[in-house]
Design a protein around this motif. Structure first.
Motif, PDB file in Angstrom:
ATOM      1  N   UNK A 238       0.873  -1.186   0.000  1.00 19.98           N
ATOM      2  CA  UNK A 238       0.000   0.000   0.000  1.00 19.98           C
ATOM      3  C   UNK A 238       0.904   1.228   0.000  1.00 19.98           C
ATOM      4  N   UNK A 239       1.225   1.716  -1.185  1.00 16.84           N
ATOM      5  CA  UNK A 239       2.386   2.580  -1.366  1.00 16.84           C
ATOM      6  C   UNK A 239       2.283   3.961  -0.726  1.00 16.84           C
ATOM      7  N   UNK A 240       1.090   4.459  -0.473  1.00 15.19           N
ATOM      8  CA  UNK A 240       0.985   5.756   0.202  1.00 15.19           C
ATOM      9  C   UNK A 240       1.608   5.700   1.587  1.00 15.19           C
ATOM     10  N   UNK A 241       1.620   4.523   2.181  1.00 16.51           N
ATOM     11  CA  UNK A 241       2.190   4.367   3.515  1.00 16.51           C
ATOM     12  C   UNK A 241       3.701   4.257   3.542  1.00 16.51           C
ATOM     13  N   UNK A 242       4.331   4.107   2.385  1.00 14.98           N
ATOM     14  CA  UNK A 242       5.784   3.943   2.348  1.00 14.98           C
ATOM     15  C   UNK A 242       6.524   5.206   2.777  1.00 14.98           C
ATOM     16  N   UNK A 243       5.842   6.357   2.808  1.00 16.08           N
ATOM     17  CA  UNK A 243       6.491   7.632   3.127  1.00 16.08           C
ATOM     18  C   UNK A 243       6.652   7.863   4.630  1.00 16.08           C
ATOM     19  N   UNK A 244       5.997   7.053   5.439  1.00 13.14           N
ATOM     20  CA  UNK A 244       6.029   7.281   6.890  1.00 13.14           C
ATOM     21  C   UNK A 244       7.268   6.660   7.517  1.00 13.14           C
ATOM     22  N   UNK A 245       7.840   7.368   8.494  1.00 14.24           N
ATOM     23  CA  UNK A 245       8.937   6.860   9.315  1.00 14.24           C
ATOM     24  C   UNK A 245       8.453   6.788  10.763  1.00 14.24           C
ATOM     25  N   UNK A 246       9.132   6.009  11.606  1.00 14.61           N
ATOM     26  CA  UNK A 246       8.747   6.001  13.029  1.00 14.61           C
ATOM     27  C   UNK A 246       8.797   7.398  13.651  1.00 14.61           C
ATOM     28  N   UNK A 247       9.782   8.198  13.248  1.00 15.68           N
ATOM     29  CA  UNK A 247       9.909   9.557  13.789  1.00 15.68           C
ATOM     30  C   UNK A 247       8.733  10.433  13.370  1.00 15.68           C
ATOM     31  N   UNK A 248       8.297  10.305  12.130  1.00 13.52           N
ATOM     32  CA  UNK A 248       7.150  11.088  11.657  1.00 13.52           C
ATOM     33  C   UNK A 248       5.879  10.661  12.372  1.00 13.52           C
ATOM     34  N   UNK A 249       5.716   9.366  12.570  1.00 16.42           N
ATOM     35  CA  UNK A 249       4.542   8.884  13.306  1.00 16.42           C
ATOM     36  C   UNK A 249       4.536   9.441  14.729  1.00 16.42           C
ATOM     37  N   UNK A 250       5.710   9.548  15.334  1.00 18.01           N
ATOM     38  CA  UNK A 250       5.807  10.104  16.679  1.00 18.01           C
ATOM     39  C   UNK A 250       5.419  11.581  16.690  1.00 18.01           C
ATOM     40  N   UNK A 251       5.888  12.341  15.699  1.00 19.40           N
ATOM     41  CA  UNK A 251       5.537  13.755  15.609  1.00 19.40           C
ATOM     42  C   UNK A 251       4.039  13.954  15.403  1.00 19.40           C
ATOM     43  N   UNK A 252       3.438  13.099  14.586  1.00 24.04           N
ATOM     44  CA  UNK A 252       1.990  13.168  14.386  1.00 24.04           C
ATOM     45  C   UNK A 252       1.258  12.901  15.693  1.00 24.04           C
ATOM     46  N   UNK A 253       1.706  11.885  16.423  1.00 22.82           N
ATOM     47  CA  UNK A 253       1.084  11.570  17.710  1.00 22.82           C
ATOM     48  C   UNK A 253       1.232  12.696  18.709  1.00 22.82           C
ATOM     49  N   UNK A 254       2.384  13.361  18.688  1.00 21.25           N
ATOM     50  CA  UNK A 254       2.606  14.477  19.608  1.00 21.25           C
ATOM     51  C   UNK A 254       1.642  15.628  19.347  1.00 21.25           C
ATOM     52  N   UNK A 255       1.157  15.741  18.123  1.00 22.92           N
ATOM     53  CA  UNK A 255       0.196  16.789  17.769  1.00 22.92           C
ATOM     54  C   UNK A 255      -1.255  16.296  17.877  1.00 22.92           C
ATOM     55  N   UNK A 256      -1.443  15.155  18.531  1.00 23.76           N
ATOM     56  CA  UNK A 256      -2.773  14.550  18.694  1.00 23.76           C
ATOM     57  C   UNK A 256      -3.448  14.249  17.359  1.00 23.76           C
ATOM     58  N   UNK A 257      -2.639  13.924  16.376  1.00 20.06           N
ATOM     59  CA  UNK A 257      -3.147  13.390  15.104  1.00 20.06           C
ATOM     60  C   UNK A 257      -3.062  11.878  15.247  1.00 20.06           C
ATOM     61  N   UNK A 258      -4.189  11.250  15.392  1.00 22.33           N
ATOM     62  CA  UNK A 258      -4.254   9.850  15.795  1.00 22.33           C
ATOM     63  C   UNK A 258      -4.185   8.922  14.593  1.00 22.33           C
ATOM     64  N   UNK A 259      -4.050   7.632  14.837  1.00 22.07           N
ATOM     65  CA  UNK A 259      -4.051   6.661  13.747  1.00 22.07           C
ATOM     66  C   UNK A 259      -4.795   5.398  14.141  1.00 22.07           C
ATOM     67  N   UNK A 260      -5.362   4.773  13.114  1.00 21.83           N
ATOM     68  CA  UNK A 260      -6.082   3.515  13.263  1.00 21.83           C
ATOM     69  C   UNK A 260      -5.721   2.651  12.062  1.00 21.83           C
ATOM     70  N   UNK A 261      -6.058   1.356  12.136  1.00 20.97           N
ATOM     71  CA  UNK A 261      -5.606   0.437  11.098  1.00 20.97           C
ATOM     72  C   UNK A 261      -6.738  -0.414  10.536  1.00 20.97           C
ATOM     73  N   UNK A 262      -6.630  -0.673   9.252  1.00 18.65           N
ATOM     74  CA  UNK A 262      -7.436  -1.677   8.570  1.00 18.65           C
ATOM     75  C   UNK A 262      -6.447  -2.587   7.845  1.00 18.65           C
ATOM     76  N   UNK A 263      -6.956  -3.687   7.318  1.00 19.49           N
ATOM     77  CA  UNK A 263      -6.119  -4.584   6.515  1.00 19.49           C
ATOM     78  C   UNK A 263      -6.794  -4.809   5.173  1.00 19.49           C
TER      79      UNK A 263
END
Length: 408
Positions: A238-263
């Motif tokens: 799912x190539x749109x997700x290839x741009x994310x890094x653990x550090x970016x996910x952490x920064x998003x979480x710090x700004x209360x931008x949440x995430x959820x998952x589907x398969x």
């Protein structure tokens, strides 16, 4: 501030409303010309250094140009309380190389498991493979773009490379049970030890497949997986997700931008063009999806609090909208053949992060349903003019909710 839309050597399909509707329903309306050098062969390093084209207003792609950003700018482009929904599928080493008892070489691409260790697969060459035929596989060296070739064989392109074999190499075999009329593939029963599954053995025998338009990649296997990949079963990322890094996910979480998952286990149909002239008659391929109850609850809570649902990739769009076909989003586990094209009535998704897609593809039609076909083509041509990289390893586009629906 948005610049004025730059008109660049584009196909001008602007016309009265009835003509636009006709083009919306015609596969020819989703064509565009892409210079071959803009097809990305390798991913950006680091992942979040890829470019990000932002569609942020009702006039973007109509009167004004999209904004140019870098993917790591994403936290500043979203709002606190937004929910990113991601596809946690993991690409399996679905490409296998083997031979018949005669020594003739065979290439196999696994599509999906139909029963225990019984897989639907594309076999090349496949004309001579009838019921009862056997294929013998040998272990391969893992790694995209770093395959050994047998001594004396030319490169011949990635799909024609074969590994060095050893007389002591363990073997894996499969028997053709029947031909699948829908795909032209074969149903293969693999001979696997009782305590094992084929998915486990693929780490030894298989190769992570790349799309056919990626021909000279030097990427490692993990670069074609998202950093949150978890559930094995896809044959493409799912190539749109290839741009994310653990550090970016952490920064998003710090700004209360949440995430959820589907398969959603991405299948080979993702890369196939729509072959009928009338888009409305296209039969979409099926893909397996799971939208868990926890994700449904997160989406409901986000919307109730005024947050926005941002799908990370067209696979997430298809999973969420597929699980909402009853009129309300519900937990779902099964297959969907939902086909989204202009005129679709959206149920769940507010915005979208996506890569740039192939001409005449169902994915291009899906994005067109969000902001309009001609408008999307204008934006694509803008991306071409500014040298954005296209397709699986390419750059990304962010369609914000403030831009959705206008001109569609």
């Amino acid at each position: 501030m948005n610049q004025k839309l730059v008109q660049v050597n584009l196909k001008d399909t602007s016309s009265p409303q009835d003509k636009n509707f006709e083009l919306d329903c015609s596969v020819a309306g989703y064509d565009y010309e892409l210079p071959p050098e803009l097809i990305a062969q390798n991913p950006a390093v680091p992942r979040d250094s890829s470019r990000l084209l932002v569609v942020d207003s009702p006039t973007t792609g109509i009167e004004t140009a999209p904004l140019h950003h870098i993917f790591h700018d994403l936290p500043a482009l979203l709002r606190s309380g937004d929910l990113l929904v991601m596809n946690n599928t993991r690409v399996i080493p679905a490409r296998l190389y083997g031979h018949k008892s005669t020594g003739a070489k065979i290439q196999v691409l696994l599509l999906e498991e139909r029963q225990h260790n019984c897989w639907l697969a594309l076999v090349k060459p496949g004309k001579s493979f009838k019921r009862g035929a056997k294929i013998i596989f040998e272990p391969r060296e893992a790694g995209i773009g770093h395959l050994k070739e047998a001594e004396g064989r030319g490169a011949g392109g990635r799909g024609e490379n074969f590994p060095l074999l050893s007389a002591s190499s363990p073997q894996l075999t499969a028997t053709v049970l029947e031909t699948d009329a829908a795909t032209g593939g074969r149903l293969l029963q693999f001979d696997v030890p009782e305590e094992k599954t084929l998915v486990q053995l693929l780490e030894v025998f298989g190769e992570v497949p790349l799309p056919p338009y990626i021909t000279t990649s030097e990427a490692a296997d993990e670069q074609y997986q998202t950093v949150y990949a978890k559930q094995p079963g896809a044959i493409a990322a799912p190539t749109a997700g290839l741009h994310f890094t653990p550090e970016l996910l952490q920064k998003l979480g710090n700004r209360q931008i949440n995430r959820a998952f589907v398969t959603l286990h991405v299948g080979v149909g993702t890369f196939r063009p729509v072959e009928v002239e009338d888009v409305t008659t296209h039969q979409m391929h099926e893909e397996w999806i799971e939208v868990p109850a926890a994700t449904v609850e997160q989406i409901r809570a986000t919307k109730a609090a005024g947050g926005r649902i941002i799908a990370v990739g067209t696979t997430v769009v298809r999973a969420l909208e597929g699980a909402a076909q009853s009129g309300n989003l519900q937990p779902f586990c099964g297959k969907t053949d939902l086909f989204i094209y202009p005129g679709y009535q959206w149920q769940v998704v507010d915005g979208l992060i996506t890569n740039f897609h192939l001409p005449r593809s169902s994915l291009l039609m899906l994005v067109s349903a969000l902001i309009g076909r001609q408008r999307l083509l204008n934006i694509y041509n803008q991306a071409i003019a500014f040298g954005y990289r296209f397709y699986s390893f390419g750059d990304a586009m962010l369609i914000l909710p403030s831009a959705v629906g206008v001109g569609s």
